[in-house]
Scaffold this motif. Structure first.
Motif, PDB file in Angstrom:
ATOM      1  N   LYS A 116       0.826  -1.208   0.000  1.00  0.00           N
ATOM      2  CA  LYS A 116       0.000   0.000   0.000  1.00  0.00           C
ATOM      3  C   LYS A 116       0.860   1.258   0.000  1.00  0.00           C
ATOM      4  O   LYS A 116       0.571   2.219  -0.708  1.00  0.00           O
ATOM      5  CB  LYS A 116      -0.935  -0.003   1.213  1.00  0.00           C
ATOM      6  CG  LYS A 116      -2.079  -0.992   1.096  1.00  0.00           C
ATOM      7  CD  LYS A 116      -2.800  -1.252   2.389  1.00  0.00           C
ATOM      8  CE  LYS A 116      -3.310  -0.017   3.075  1.00  0.00           C
ATOM      9  NZ  LYS A 116      -4.152  -0.324   4.247  1.00  0.00           N
ATOM     10  N   LYS A 117       1.935   1.229   0.783  1.00  0.00           N
ATOM     11  CA  LYS A 117       2.813   2.392   0.860  1.00  0.00           C
ATOM     12  C   LYS A 117       3.592   2.584  -0.441  1.00  0.00           C
ATOM     13  O   LYS A 117       3.787   3.705  -0.900  1.00  0.00           O
ATOM     14  CB  LYS A 117       3.779   2.225   2.029  1.00  0.00           C
ATOM     15  CG  LYS A 117       4.565   3.464   2.351  1.00  0.00           C
ATOM     16  CD  LYS A 117       5.365   3.264   3.611  1.00  0.00           C
ATOM     17  CE  LYS A 117       4.667   3.994   4.731  1.00  0.00           C
ATOM     18  NZ  LYS A 117       5.468   4.041   5.959  1.00  0.00           N
TER      19      LYS A 117
ATOM     20  N   CYS B 136       0.825   3.471  -3.409  1.00  0.00           N
ATOM     21  CA  CYS B 136      -0.166   4.517  -3.107  1.00  0.00           C
ATOM     22  C   CYS B 136      -1.586   4.061  -3.444  1.00  0.00           C
ATOM     23  O   CYS B 136      -2.315   4.722  -4.197  1.00  0.00           O
ATOM     24  CB  CYS B 136       0.167   5.810  -3.844  1.00  0.00           C
ATOM     25  SG  CYS B 136       1.757   6.488  -3.417  1.00  0.00           S
ATOM     26  N   CYS B 137      -1.968   2.906  -2.929  1.00  0.00           N
ATOM     27  CA  CYS B 137      -3.318   2.396  -3.143  1.00  0.00           C
ATOM     28  C   CYS B 137      -3.809   1.759  -1.854  1.00  0.00           C
ATOM     29  O   CYS B 137      -3.023   1.501  -0.943  1.00  0.00           O
ATOM     30  CB  CYS B 137      -3.338   1.379  -4.283  1.00  0.00           C
ATOM     31  SG  CYS B 137      -2.422  -0.124  -3.940  1.00  0.00           S
ATOM     32  N   ASN B 138      -5.085   1.514  -1.767  1.00  0.00           N
ATOM     33  CA  ASN B 138      -5.660   0.881  -0.597  1.00  0.00           C
ATOM     34  C   ASN B 138      -5.753  -0.619  -0.827  1.00  0.00           C
ATOM     35  O   ASN B 138      -5.705  -1.081  -1.958  1.00  0.00           O
ATOM     36  CB  ASN B 138      -7.039   1.460  -0.295  1.00  0.00           C
ATOM     37  CG  ASN B 138      -7.445   1.234   1.142  1.00  0.00           C
ATOM     38  OD1 ASN B 138      -6.705   0.665   1.924  1.00  0.00           O
ATOM     39  ND2 ASN B 138      -8.635   1.692   1.482  1.00  0.00           N
TER      40      ASN B 138
END
Length: 115
Positions: A66-67, A70-72
């Protein structure tokens, strides 16, 4: 009549290949990590990662993914497939390179499914 029965198309199961490999786990079979994309609604898509070893912490891998991208995402518990990581968007190539660079999986053991 039997010729007509064999020509009727059946429903397509995208996980049939993975289930067949898991059921026939012999001495020479590899443990693959399957990276797939699923279409949601419109342009939205979902990337799933399945087949990671049980010894890895799925939540820590998910946090790094995720980091990095840049997504959930989330970890889903499936009764047949075990734990599956889901990420927003089409992240197939990104996830494959991340898993190889992090040393979690060898490049030969990753199968990227989809178009």
């Amino acid at each position: 009549m039997s010729d007509l029965d064999t020509q009727i198309p059946t429903r397509f199961d995208p996980f049939a290949e993975a289930n067949a490999e898991n059921s026939g786990a012999g001495a020479g079979s590899k443990e693959y990590v399957h990276v797939r994309t699923q279409q949601r609604n419109g342009r939205k898509s979902l990337t799933t990662v399945q087949g990671l070893k049980k010894e890895f912490s799925y939540t820590k891998i998910l946090k790094d993914l995720k980091k990095e991208f840049c997504c959930n995402g989330t970890v889903v518990e499936d009764p047949e497939l075990g734990q599956v990581i889901q990420l927003q968007g089409d992240q197939r190539k990104n996830v494959a390179t991340f898993l190889v660079q992090a040393g979690i999986v060898k490049k030969d053991n990753i199968k990227i499914h989809g178009f």
